[in-house]
Design a protein around this motif. Structure first.
Motif, short mmCIF file in Angstrom:
data_model
loop_
_atom_site.label_atom_id
_atom_site.label_comp_id
_atom_site.label_asym_id
_atom_site.label_seq_id
_atom_site.Cartn_x
_atom_site.Cartn_y
_atom_site.Cartn_z
N LEU A 151 0.83 -1.22 0.00
CA LEU A 151 0.00 0.00 0.00
C LEU A 151 0.86 1.27 0.00
O LEU A 151 0.43 2.32 -0.49
N LYS A 152 2.06 1.16 0.55
CA LYS A 152 2.94 2.33 0.59
C LYS A 152 3.67 2.56 -0.73
O LYS A 152 4.45 3.49 -0.86
N SER A 153 3.42 1.69 -1.71
CA SER A 153 4.04 1.84 -3.04
C SER A 153 3.15 2.73 -3.92
O SER A 153 2.02 3.03 -3.54
N PRO A 154 3.64 3.11 -5.13
CA PRO A 154 2.79 3.93 -6.01
C PRO A 154 1.71 3.12 -6.75
O PRO A 154 0.95 3.70 -7.53
N ALA A 155 1.66 1.80 -6.53
CA ALA A 155 0.71 0.96 -7.28
C ALA A 155 -0.70 1.04 -6.71
O ALA A 155 -0.89 1.36 -5.54
N MET A 156 -1.71 0.72 -7.55
CA MET A 156 -3.05 0.45 -7.04
C MET A 156 -3.00 -0.97 -6.47
O MET A 156 -2.41 -1.86 -7.09
N TYR A 163 -12.57 -14.85 0.67
CA TYR A 163 -12.76 -15.77 1.80
C TYR A 163 -12.81 -15.03 3.13
O TYR A 163 -12.50 -15.60 4.18
N PHE A 164 -13.19 -13.76 3.09
CA PHE A 164 -13.19 -12.92 4.30
C PHE A 164 -13.89 -13.59 5.48
O PHE A 164 -13.38 -13.61 6.60
N GLU A 165 -15.05 -14.18 5.25
CA GLU A 165 -15.84 -14.72 6.37
C GLU A 165 -15.21 -15.95 7.01
O GLU A 165 -15.70 -16.44 8.01
N PHE A 166 -14.10 -16.45 6.42
CA PHE A 166 -13.38 -17.57 7.04
C PHE A 166 -12.16 -17.06 7.82
O PHE A 166 -11.53 -17.82 8.54
N SER A 167 -11.79 -15.81 7.63
CA SER A 167 -10.61 -15.28 8.34
C SER A 167 -10.99 -14.11 9.25
O SER A 167 -10.33 -13.84 10.24
N TRP A 168 -12.04 -13.39 8.87
CA TRP A 168 -12.50 -12.19 9.58
C TRP A 168 -11.40 -11.15 9.71
O TRP A 168 -11.46 -10.27 10.55
N MET A 169 -10.38 -11.24 8.86
CA MET A 169 -9.37 -10.18 8.85
C MET A 169 -9.57 -9.40 7.55
O MET A 169 -9.78 -10.01 6.50
N THR A 170 -9.51 -8.09 7.65
CA THR A 170 -9.80 -7.28 6.46
C THR A 170 -8.91 -6.06 6.37
O THR A 170 -8.46 -5.54 7.40
N THR A 171 -8.70 -5.62 5.14
CA THR A 171 -7.92 -4.40 4.92
C THR A 171 -8.83 -3.17 4.82
O THR A 171 -8.33 -2.07 4.61
N VAL A 172 -10.15 -3.38 4.98
CA VAL A 172 -11.10 -2.26 4.81
C VAL A 172 -10.69 -1.06 5.67
O VAL A 172 -10.77 0.09 5.22
N LYS A 173 -10.22 -1.32 6.88
CA LYS A 173 -9.87 -0.19 7.76
C LYS A 173 -8.75 0.69 7.18
O LYS A 173 -8.66 1.87 7.50
N ARG A 176 -9.18 4.25 5.04
CA ARG A 176 -9.18 5.61 5.60
C ARG A 176 -7.87 6.34 5.23
O ARG A 176 -7.88 7.52 4.92
N ASP A 177 -6.76 5.58 5.23
CA ASP A 177 -5.45 6.22 4.99
C ASP A 177 -4.89 6.01 3.59
O ASP A 177 -3.95 6.69 3.21
N PHE A 178 -5.41 5.02 2.86
CA PHE A 178 -4.80 4.71 1.56
C PHE A 178 -5.80 4.84 0.41
O PHE A 178 -6.76 4.09 0.34
N SER A 179 -5.51 5.79 -0.48
CA SER A 179 -6.43 6.01 -1.60
C SER A 179 -6.14 5.02 -2.74
O SER A 179 -6.89 4.98 -3.72
N ASN A 180 -5.04 4.25 -2.64
CA ASN A 180 -4.71 3.30 -3.72
C ASN A 180 -5.20 1.88 -3.42
O ASN A 180 -4.75 0.93 -4.03
N VAL A 201 -17.53 -4.26 -4.28
CA VAL A 201 -16.22 -3.60 -4.25
C VAL A 201 -16.30 -2.50 -3.20
O VAL A 201 -17.31 -1.79 -3.12
N ILE A 202 -15.25 -2.38 -2.39
CA ILE A 202 -15.20 -1.32 -1.38
C ILE A 202 -13.95 -0.48 -1.64
O ILE A 202 -12.84 -1.03 -1.75
N SER A 203 -14.14 0.81 -1.78
CA SER A 203 -12.99 1.70 -1.96
C SER A 203 -13.44 3.13 -1.68
O SER A 203 -14.61 3.38 -1.38
N ARG A 204 -12.50 4.06 -1.79
CA ARG A 204 -12.88 5.46 -1.57
C ARG A 204 -13.84 5.92 -2.66
O ARG A 204 -13.73 5.47 -3.81
N PRO A 205 -14.72 6.86 -2.33
CA PRO A 205 -15.73 7.29 -3.31
C PRO A 205 -15.14 7.69 -4.67
O PRO A 205 -15.73 7.41 -5.71
#
Ligand SMILES: Cc1ncc(COP(=O)(O)O)c(C=O)c1O
Length: 322
Positions: A151-156, A163-173, A176-180, A201-205
């Protein structure tokens, strides 16, 4: 005859008839006969509620999501933004290759280190990384620090949380800080919805607006949207079943270890193990009615119903003795 279809990471319990019937009784003839733009207001609201609850992302509102026919629809939609290069780390979701070819995109695919960790890569402006997290076919979850480095790179960075519901770990949070960052999800796995094709799909507006410009507003059927809404409202049924799949996964994993195999740690509804002659073994399993998949010299087997898993284990032992 197929005795155990453990090749597509489907939900072994099938779709609950009572949910289907509730929707069938509720909808009007008009729901079926009229054009309905996707997503409906109710679906957008319920989906936003679900994401906010499960990611503790209070900053997120209805402008942060859009909908697609499955997560594959989300992958295609991202590729329609025409990145200069797509980047993925094999072993990875094989369909990224297929869709990149369809979209005629240049591929850069340095392998994972020891099949587990993201390699050091020089990412550039115009790159679009696709990372399944948890990963398919290995099933493991990448460390948060590894994702942050991307995420700290210039890439999208497209994080595919099929498989989110099997790990319950997400990058959604991190949105807030990463527009890419773009996060993809699907109902195919946890919600037994693979044949109906529903993803989001979840991303910034500002990213969602760009994706929506490339999206057909009628990309989902009105019936699928009604059904998806009812799935969200009845989600406890599905979430209870996930616990059973996880218990079966643990049992399968121990049984594989007992015959000398080394399944990767899995946070999904499948297991993966490396094995010499994987193609040959998969063929012998198929001849005996057990369908699994071979990826990168390993076998990926979905967690099925108890009797299917038992049949797989018994047949695998037989085949390994031949
Ligand atoms: C990592 C990953 N992404 C996307 C998909 C596609 O899911 P969908 O059925 O929602 O298109 C899969 C399906 O196996 C998957 O494993």
């Amino acid at each position: 005859m197929i005795r155990a279809r453990l090749s597509h990471n489907e939900n072994p319990f099938g779709f609950p008839k009572e949910i289907l019937l509730r929707v069938a009784h509720r909808i009007s003839e008009d729901t079926i006969s009229r054009y309905v733009a996707a997503p409906t207001k109710e679906l957008r609201e319920e989906l936003t509620k679900y994401i906010r609850e499960t990611a503790r992302a209070d900053f997120l509102n209805e402008k942060w999501i859009t909908v697609t026919p499955g997560a594959d629809g989300g992958i295609s939609l991202c590729m329609m933004l025409k990145p200069k290069r797509v980047v993925f780390f094999p072993p990875t979701y094989y369909f990224y290759y297929t869709l990149s070819k369809i979209h005629e995109l240049e591929i850069y695919d340095p392998p994972l280190v020891d099949d587990l960790r993201i390699p050091d890569v020089d990412l550039k402006e115009g790159d679009m990384v696709f990372l399944p997290n948890p990963n398919n076919p290995t099933g493991h979850h990448f460390e948060i620090d590894e994702v942050l480095k991307l995420l700290k790179s210039p890439a999208m960075v497209v994080v595919d949380e099929a498989y989110f519901e099997f790990s319950w770990m997400t990058t959604v949070k991190f949105l807030r800080d990463f527009s890419n960052l773009i996060v993809l999800r699907t109902f195919s796995k946890a919600f037994a919805f693979a044949g109906q094709r529903f993803g989001y799909v979840i991303s910034r507006p500002e990213n969602i607006e760009k994706l929506d410009e490339k999206r057909n507003p009628y990309n989902l059927s009105s019936f699928v949207m009604e059904l998806a809404l009812e799935v969200l409202r009845s989600r406890e049924i599905f979430l209870g079943r996930i616990k059973q799949i996880e218990m079966e996964r643990r049992r399968m994993s121990e049984a594989l270890e007992a015959i000398g195999l080394k399944p990767f740690p899995s946070q999904t509804n499948f297991l993966y193990f490396k094995i010499p002659n994987a193609d040959d073994i998969a063929k012998k399993l198929a001849d005996r009615g057990v369908l699994v998949r071979v990826f990168w010299n390993g076998i990926r087997v979905s967690i099925g119903k108890r009797e299917e898993n038992e049949f797989f284990l018994k047949t695998l032992e037989e085949v390994l003795k031949i």
